[in-house]
Enzyme design. Structure first.
Site, PDB file in Angstrom:
ATOM      1  N   THR A 191      55.251   8.910 -32.033  1.00 39.49           N
ATOM      2  CA  THR A 191      53.995   8.478 -31.738  1.00 39.49           C
ATOM      3  C   THR A 191      53.373   9.320 -30.524  1.00 39.49           C
ATOM      4  OG1 THR A 191      54.298   6.457 -32.420  1.00 39.49           O
ATOM      5  CG2 THR A 191      52.520   6.439 -31.178  1.00 39.49           C
ATOM      6  N   CYS A 192      53.987   9.118 -29.464  1.00 48.50           N
ATOM      7  CA  CYS A 192      53.287   9.975 -28.267  1.00 48.50           C
ATOM      8  C   CYS A 192      52.959  11.139 -28.342  1.00 48.50           C
ATOM      9  CB  CYS A 192      54.353  10.003 -27.162  1.00 48.50           C
ATOM     10  SG  CYS A 192      53.858  10.632 -25.543  1.00 48.50           S
ATOM     11  N   LYS A 209      45.566  11.985 -27.759  1.00 48.79           N
ATOM     12  CA  LYS A 209      44.642  11.059 -26.981  1.00 48.79           C
ATOM     13  C   LYS A 209      44.077  11.563 -25.826  1.00 48.79           C
ATOM     14  CE  LYS A 209      46.104   7.992 -24.345  1.00 48.79           C
ATOM     15  NZ  LYS A 209      47.038   6.811 -23.919  1.00 48.79           N
ATOM     16  N   TYR A 253      60.112  20.397 -29.918  1.00 49.80           N
ATOM     17  CA  TYR A 253      60.818  19.279 -30.199  1.00 49.80           C
ATOM     18  C   TYR A 253      62.181  19.468 -31.041  1.00 49.80           C
ATOM     19  CZ  TYR A 253      58.697  15.214 -27.430  1.00 49.80           C
ATOM     20  OH  TYR A 253      58.526  14.583 -26.449  1.00 49.80           O
ATOM     21  N   ALA A 307      65.832   7.017 -42.993  1.00 50.49           N
ATOM     22  CA  ALA A 307      67.063   6.818 -42.927  1.00 50.49           C
ATOM     23  C   ALA A 307      67.138   5.320 -42.839  1.00 50.49           C
ATOM     24  CB  ALA A 307      67.809   7.377 -41.895  1.00 50.49           C
ATOM     25  N   THR A 343      56.216   5.777 -22.996  1.00 50.60           N
ATOM     26  CA  THR A 343      57.224   7.109 -23.260  1.00 50.60           C
ATOM     27  C   THR A 343      58.059   7.135 -22.379  1.00 50.60           C
ATOM     28  OG1 THR A 343      55.519   7.868 -24.657  1.00 50.60           O
ATOM     29  CG2 THR A 343      57.165   9.398 -23.706  1.00 50.60           C
ATOM     30  N   HIS A 357      40.931  13.518   4.506  1.00 50.48           N
ATOM     31  CA  HIS A 357      39.654  13.322   4.736  1.00 50.48           C
ATOM     32  C   HIS A 357      39.051  14.766   4.170  1.00 50.48           C
ATOM     33  CE1 HIS A 357      35.684  11.632   5.577  1.00 50.48           C
ATOM     34  NE2 HIS A 357      35.347  12.669   6.377  1.00 50.48           N
TER      35      HIS A 357
END
Length: 453
Positions: free
Chosen positions: A41-42, A50, A98, A114, A311, A435
Site C-alpha cells: 500500500t505505502c 499521496k 523492492y 497465497a 509503514t 532565529h
C-alpha cells in the site's frame, strides 16, 4: 520435519519485504508471495503517491504567494495526464527496486496470491503447495466502504484515486480521518471544487482536540467545503455527474466521490479461520508482544495486526520478528511515542500524548501558541501555525508535542527524538532558539496556557 522454506511471507509490502530480506540475507531460506504489486500500500497506492500529489497540489498556492513577494508569475491549469504519467513511472521504478532488493538478498518471490492451508503449509494461486517452518502474515489493510449506502458502487477509494482518467472539477471526500483530510487538501490545491463530509462532530478523531480544531478552521479558510455532522444517504449517477444526497437533506452534484472512511485488515480468504488463527473484532490478526499468533508457527506484522497503521512501524515489527525468530534475540517492537505526520496543508506533526490523553494520566501543564509566521505576515496572509507541548507537572517530562505548520512532518521527526529520550520542559527551555524560524517557538513558550490538576 523438513520444510521447503524456513520462512514464507504472505504480502509484499514494507513489513513483509523487510522480514523476508533479513531472513534470506542471514542465510535462511525465505520466500514471499504478493498478489498485486511489490511495495504494498505505502509504495503503490498510499504514502508515496499521496505525498507526490501533495507536492503537486502546493504549487498553485506557492505561485499566488510568489506574486505577493514580487515575482511576475502566471500559472495555468494542472496537467493531470502529465502528472499521472510521471507518477506511474516512479511507482514502477520503486516496485522494481523492492523486487530487485528482495531477490538479491536471496528471497524467492511468487507473484501470485497465497493462502494458509495449515500451520506449516501455504497454497499458491496456481495450486502449488509449499511448506515453511514459519509463516508470516503481512497482507496489510484495505479501504473500508459502507455497503448500506444506495449507489455506493459509484464511489471510489484511495486504491483507485491515482488512476482516475482526468482531474475532477467537483469532488466529494467522505470521511474525517487523516486520509480523507489529506485528499481534501490535495484536490483543493489542484483546483477542484472540494467538499468533505464527516459524520462526526470534528475531523481527525483520536488526535489532539485543539489541533483538530485548528486544522478544520484553516482548511475551511482555504476553500474546502467541510461539513461535519454530515453523511451520505445516497448516490445517483446521472448525465451531469453523481447526485449525492446527504443526511441533512441537501443534494449536490460531483464528478468523483471518494470514500476514505477507514481501513480494515486484509484477511478475507486467507484461510486463517480454518487454521484457527485468532482474529479480533475488525478481523485483525491477534498477536502477542513478539508478533506471534496463537498458532506458534504463524506470525503477523503491519496493518493486518491493527496495532499502529504506519509503514515505519511495520518495518520495526518485521525487524523485531527477525531478531526474535531467526537470531535468537527476543525483541518486542516498541510502540511508545511513535511520531506521525498528517499531510494536510499545513501539515500536522505529533508525537506522544494529546492533551486529553495526558489529563487522564495526571496533572499536566499545556503550552500552546498559534501565530502568523513571518512568511505569511509579510504578505498579509492570515493562515496561522500552532506549536504545543504537554508537560507532566510531577516529572517535568514533555508527554506530547504537536506542530501544525508547513514542513511539520520534518520538524516532528526531530522533536520525536527528544520526547522519546524523556526530555523535560527545562531541556527545551535550555535550548537556544534558531532565529528567525517558526520552530523556535517550541523552545520559547515560557508560561502554560492551561494547567490540569
Amino acid at each position: 520435519m523438513t520444510f521447503d522454506f524456513d520462512l514464507f511471507v504472505i504480502g509484499g509490502g514494507s513489513g513483509g519485504v523487510r522480514a523476508a530480506r533479513l531472513t534470506a540475507a542471514g542465510g535462511a531460506k525465505a520466500a514471499l508471495a504478493e498478489e498485486f504489486r511489490m511495495g504494498g500500500t505505502c509504495v503503490i497506492r498510499g504514502c508515496v503517491p499521496k505525498k507526490l500529489m501533495v507536492f503537486a497540489s502546493q504549487y498553485s498556492g506557492a505561485a499566488v504567494e510568489a506574486a505577493s513577494y514580487g515575482w511576475d508569475i502566471s500559472i495555468g491549469d494542472f496537467n493531470w495526464v502529465s502528472f499521472q504519467a510521471r507518477l506511474k513511472a516512479e511507482l514502477s521504478r520503486l516496485e522494481a527496486i523492492y523486487t530487485k532488493n528482495a531477490g538479491n538478498a536471496g528471497v524467492e518471490i511468487f507473484h501470485q496470491r497465497a493462502t494458509v492451508k495449515d500451520a506449516h503449509t501455504v497454497v499458491l494461486a496456481d495450486g502449488t503447495e509449499v511448506t515453511a517452518k514459519h509463516i508470516l502474515i503481512a497482507t496489510g489493510g484495505t479501504p473500508f466502504v459502507p455497503q448500506n449506502v444506495s449507489g455506493i458502487e459509484h464511489a471510489i477509494t484511495s486504491n483507485e484515486i491515482f488512476d482516475i482518467p482526468e482531474l475532477p472539477k467537483r469532488i466529494l471526500i467522505v470521511g474525517g480521518g487523516y486520509i480523507a483530510s489529506e485528499f481534501a487538501c490535495i484536490f483543493n490545491g489542484l483546483g477542484a471544487e472540494t467538499s468533505q463530509y464527516y459524520r462526526g462532530a470534528q475531523i481527525l478523531r483520536g488526535f489532539d482536540d485543539e489541533a483538530r480544531g485548528h486544522i478544520a478552521e484553516v482548511i475551511k479558510e482555504q476553500g474546502i467545503h467541510l461539513h461535519t455532522g454530515t453523511d451520505v444517504e445516497s448516490i445517483a449517477k446521472q448525465d451531469d455527474g453523481l447526485h449525492v444526497t446527504s443526511t441533512d437533506g441537501n443534494t449536490k452534484v460531483f464528478d468523483v466521490v471518494l470514500y476514505a472512511t477507514g481501513r480494515t485488515p486484509k484477511v478475507d480468504g486467507l484461510g486463517l479461520e480454518a487454521v484457527g488463527v485468532a482474529q479480533g473484532r475488525s478481523g485483525e490478526v491477534v498477536v502477542d508482544d513478539y508478533s506471534q499468533t496463537n498458532i506458534p508457527s504463524i506470525y503477523a506484522v503491519g496493518d493486518v495486526t491493527n496495532r499502529i497503521q504506519l509503514t515505519p512501524v511495520a518495518i520495526r515489527e518485521a525487524v523485531a520478528f527477525h531478531e526474535t525468530v531467526f537470531k535468537g534475540n527476543p525483541m518486542k517492537p516498541d510502540h511508545a511515542n511513535v511520531p506521525s505526520a498528517i499531510f494536510t496543508q499545513p501539515e500536522y506533526g505529533a508525537v506522544g500524548l494529546s492533551e486529553e490523553q495526558a489529563r487522564e494520566e495526571g496533572p499536566v501543564e499545556v503550552y500552546s501558541a498559534a501565530f502568523r509566521p513571518m512568511q505569511n505576515a509579510f504578505i498579509e496572509k492570515n493562515e496561522r501555525v500552532m506549536f504545543k507541548l504537554i508537560v507532566c507537572v510531577n516529572t517535568r517530562k514533555v508527554l506530547g508535542c504537536h506542530i501544525i505548520a508547513p514542513h511539520a512532518g520534518e520538524m516532528i521527526q526531530f522533536a520525536g527524538v527528544a520526547v522519546k529520550m524523556g526530555a523535560t520542559k527545562e531541556d527545551f527551555d535550555a535550548t537556544v532558539a534558531v532565529h528567525p524560524t517558526m520552530a523556535e517557538e517550541i523552545v520559547l513558550m515560557k508560561e502554560p496556557v492551561r494547567v490540569h490538576n
